[in-house]
Enzyme design. Structure first.
Site, mmCIF file in Angstrom:
data_model
loop_
_atom_site.group_PDB
_atom_site.id
_atom_site.type_symbol
_atom_site.label_atom_id
_atom_site.label_comp_id
_atom_site.label_asym_id
_atom_site.label_seq_id
_atom_site.Cartn_x
_atom_site.Cartn_y
_atom_site.Cartn_z
ATOM 1 N N LYS A 80 0.833 -1.216 0.000
ATOM 2 C CA LYS A 80 0.000 0.000 0.000
ATOM 3 C C LYS A 80 0.861 1.258 0.000
ATOM 4 O O LYS A 80 0.596 2.189 -0.751
ATOM 5 C CB LYS A 80 -0.913 0.023 1.233
ATOM 6 C CG LYS A 80 -2.099 -0.900 1.129
ATOM 7 C CD LYS A 80 -3.332 -0.159 0.615
ATOM 8 C CE LYS A 80 -4.444 -1.091 0.147
ATOM 9 N NZ LYS A 80 -5.106 -1.777 1.242
ATOM 10 N N LYS B 67 -1.356 -9.969 -8.578
ATOM 11 C CA LYS B 67 -2.697 -10.297 -8.094
ATOM 12 C C LYS B 67 -3.718 -9.351 -8.725
ATOM 13 O O LYS B 67 -3.419 -8.170 -8.897
ATOM 14 C CB LYS B 67 -2.684 -10.104 -6.571
ATOM 15 C CG LYS B 67 -3.857 -10.656 -5.836
ATOM 16 C CD LYS B 67 -3.776 -10.247 -4.379
ATOM 17 C CE LYS B 67 -4.021 -8.762 -4.221
ATOM 18 N NZ LYS B 67 -4.431 -8.296 -2.923
ATOM 19 N N LYS C 194 -8.045 -3.943 -7.288
ATOM 20 C CA LYS C 194 -8.747 -2.711 -7.670
ATOM 21 C C LYS C 194 -7.772 -1.581 -7.960
ATOM 22 O O LYS C 194 -8.093 -0.642 -8.667
ATOM 23 C CB LYS C 194 -9.684 -2.266 -6.538
ATOM 24 C CG LYS C 194 -10.941 -3.092 -6.402
ATOM 25 C CD LYS C 194 -11.759 -2.613 -5.205
ATOM 26 C CE LYS C 194 -12.606 -3.746 -4.657
ATOM 27 N NZ LYS C 194 -13.191 -3.447 -3.331
HETATM 28 P P1 TYM Z 1 -10.788 -6.221 0.384
HETATM 29 O O1 TYM Z 1 -12.010 -5.444 0.172
HETATM 30 O O2 TYM Z 1 -9.506 -5.650 -0.069
HETATM 31 O O3 TYM Z 1 -10.949 -7.654 -0.273
HETATM 32 C C1 TYM Z 1 -12.114 -8.410 -0.083
HETATM 33 C C2 TYM Z 1 -11.803 -9.883 -0.179
HETATM 34 O O4 TYM Z 1 -11.371 -10.216 -1.497
HETATM 35 C C3 TYM Z 1 -10.179 -10.984 -1.421
HETATM 36 N N1 TYM Z 1 -9.389 -10.731 -2.647
HETATM 37 C C4 TYM Z 1 -8.945 -11.688 -3.465
HETATM 38 N N2 TYM Z 1 -9.073 -13.028 -3.438
HETATM 39 C C5 TYM Z 1 -8.504 -13.734 -4.456
HETATM 40 N N3 TYM Z 1 -7.825 -13.155 -5.481
HETATM 41 C C6 TYM Z 1 -7.680 -11.808 -5.553
HETATM 42 N N4 TYM Z 1 -7.026 -11.245 -6.571
HETATM 43 C C7 TYM Z 1 -8.246 -11.017 -4.510
HETATM 44 N N5 TYM Z 1 -8.282 -9.677 -4.262
HETATM 45 C C8 TYM Z 1 -8.983 -9.528 -3.110
HETATM 46 C C9 TYM Z 1 -9.487 -10.510 -0.155
HETATM 47 O O5 TYM Z 1 -8.571 -11.455 0.310
HETATM 48 C C10 TYM Z 1 -10.674 -10.330 0.769
HETATM 49 O O6 TYM Z 1 -11.031 -11.564 1.373
HETATM 50 N N6 TYM Z 1 -8.773 -6.597 4.877
HETATM 51 C C11 TYM Z 1 -9.952 -7.092 4.160
HETATM 52 C C12 TYM Z 1 -11.224 -6.481 4.726
HETATM 53 C C13 TYM Z 1 -11.440 -6.809 6.161
HETATM 54 C C14 TYM Z 1 -11.635 -8.086 6.734
HETATM 55 C C15 TYM Z 1 -11.781 -7.875 8.139
HETATM 56 C C16 TYM Z 1 -11.706 -9.371 6.220
HETATM 57 C C17 TYM Z 1 -11.457 -5.906 7.170
HETATM 58 N N7 TYM Z 1 -11.659 -6.538 8.338
HETATM 59 C C18 TYM Z 1 -11.992 -8.935 9.015
HETATM 60 C C19 TYM Z 1 -11.924 -10.429 7.107
HETATM 61 C C20 TYM Z 1 -12.065 -10.216 8.482
HETATM 62 C C21 TYM Z 1 -9.731 -6.843 2.675
HETATM 63 O O7 TYM Z 1 -8.671 -6.956 2.187
HETATM 64 O O8 TYM Z 1 -10.784 -6.504 1.963
#
Ligand code: TYM
Length: 346
Positions: free
Chosen positions: A115, A213, A216
């Site tokens: 990030k 990966k 977004k």
């Molecule tokens: P976020 O919004 O960035 O991602 C949401 C979910 O999508 C998964 N993900 C992927 N999985 C496979 N391949 C990819 N290219 C890919 N890109 C994203 C992420 O692993 C995630 O599961 N930190 C979390 C949000 C969060 C959270 C939590 C999750 C905040 N608190 C507590 C679980 C428990 C996140 O990255 O969201």
């Protein structure tokens, strides 16, 4: 007996891509419908603040993600669907956990490093010096470093046993377990140690660079769930492929086609051997045409439902408010127990 608790969240940062879906959201729906878990799914609006969105964008994206949740099949009758920021005890637990977290652990998190490096131009990232990296870290917002502590609080507050996520979140889950252990060792058993749940595709790669990966932050390589059929066809047609012309699963030698094959297999449910056999002697272009049609068909219902929810923001807000109330009650009970344990409840 009470069902094991399962918790996960997604940040309201814009359109969902097929990595979010195959790594997390599809699993949310399957796990919810298995009936085996008490599920909590939330919109991680506080985590999204680390990207400094405008107030208008954050609100719009929050409502849009609530619509995504419902359109894809999450059901407020089966799961508690809520807005992270509405849970006040979360702030208290985050603070308490932060006092058990070494700063160095936060600074070495891969997601944190990625990030902060986003602040640099692409060319600069590859040849960054240690001094320049430290400079970028010092300039980054504190929320980015604290991110995993807030995430640990999200999980531990509900006594989650399982956390369905993509594999980019594993390090954060590891820290969550460490914090649970540390707290339990110091104050007595209070938290369970949660485990991540992965799908067969815990890391979907970018369509235009299979070494990265899907994310977004690089929208050009994303296939969004909302993409119209003609856009899906165009993006999959343009997706990079490997040299040679054989359609074979080999992550090392053929990373691009392997990524597309995995997407195909996860959506259709066909196993890899069967897929390879089906496409023996066929061209990349034939395979891509089929993949595009498969994706279009698979998300047709989602797209229809998402459109239908577009004007229903007050109904969506009501669902979130009601879910936040339910989650808030559980959180309030837990924080009471935590405060007693640490000696601030006189
Ligand atoms: P976020 O919004 O960035 O991602 C949401 C979910 O999508 C998964 N993900 C992927 N999985 C496979 N391949 C990819 N290219 C890919 N890109 C994203 C992420 O692993 C995630 O599961 N930190 C979390 C949000 C969060 C959270 C939590 C999750 C905040 N608190 C507590 C679980 C428990 C996140 O990255 O969201």
């Amino acid at each position: 007996m009470a069902k094991p608790v399962l918790v996960s969240g997604i940040q309201p940062t814009g359109k969902l891509h097929i990595g979010n879906y195959l790594g997390a959201l599809k699993n949310f729906v399957d796990l919810q419908n298995s009936g085996k878990y008490q599920c909590y799914f939330f919109i991680a609006d506080l985590h999204a603040l680390t990207e400094n969105p405008t107030a208008k964008d954050l609100t719009t994206n929050t409502i849009s993600l609530a619509a995504d949740f419902l359109a894809i099949g999450l059901d407020p009758k089966k799961s508690i669907i809520f807005q992270q920021s509405q849970i006040e005890p979360l702030q208290e637990l985050k603070w308490i956990l932060s006092t058990l977290t070494p700063v160095s652990e936060l600074l070495r998190m891969t997601a944190f490093k990625e990030k902060v490096l986003q602040a640099l131009k692409p060319g600069e990232r590859e040849k960054i010096t240690k001094e320049k990296f430290e400079e970028v870290v010092e300039a980054s917002n504190f929320g980015l470093a604290e991110y995993p502590v807030l995430m640990a609080a999200d999980i531990l507050l509900y006594d989650a046993k399982f956390v369905p996520v993509g594999d980019d979140q594993d390090q954060h889950l590891e820290l969550t377990r460490t914090l649970a252990r540390k707290f339990n060792a110091k104050f007595g058993k209070t938290f369970s140690e949660p485990n991540s749940l992965h799908t067969a595709t815990p890391r979907v790669m970018s369509l235009n660079d299979p070494a990265k990966k899907m994310s977004k932050s690089m929208p050009a390589g994303c296939l969004f769930l909302e993409d119209a059929p003609e856009i899906v066809r165009e993006k999959i047609k343009r997706a990079v492929t490997d040299s040679g012309n054989e359609i074979k699963y080999d992550e090392e030698k053929k990373p691009a086609i392997s990524n597309l094959l995995k997407i195909y297999s996860s959506i259709s449910g066909e196993n890899m051997q069967k897929l390879e056999k089906k496409y023996t002697g066929k061209t990349y272009s034939e395979f891509k045409t089929d993949l595009a049609e498969l994706v279009i068909l698979h998300f047709a219902d989602y797209r229809k439902k998402k459109k239908a929810l577009a004007g229903k923001s007050s109904a969506l807000k009501t669902i979130l408010t009601s879910g936040s109330k339910k989650a808030g009650k559980v959180a309030a009970r837990k924080i009471g127990e935590i405060k007693k344990k640490i000696g601030i409840s006189l």
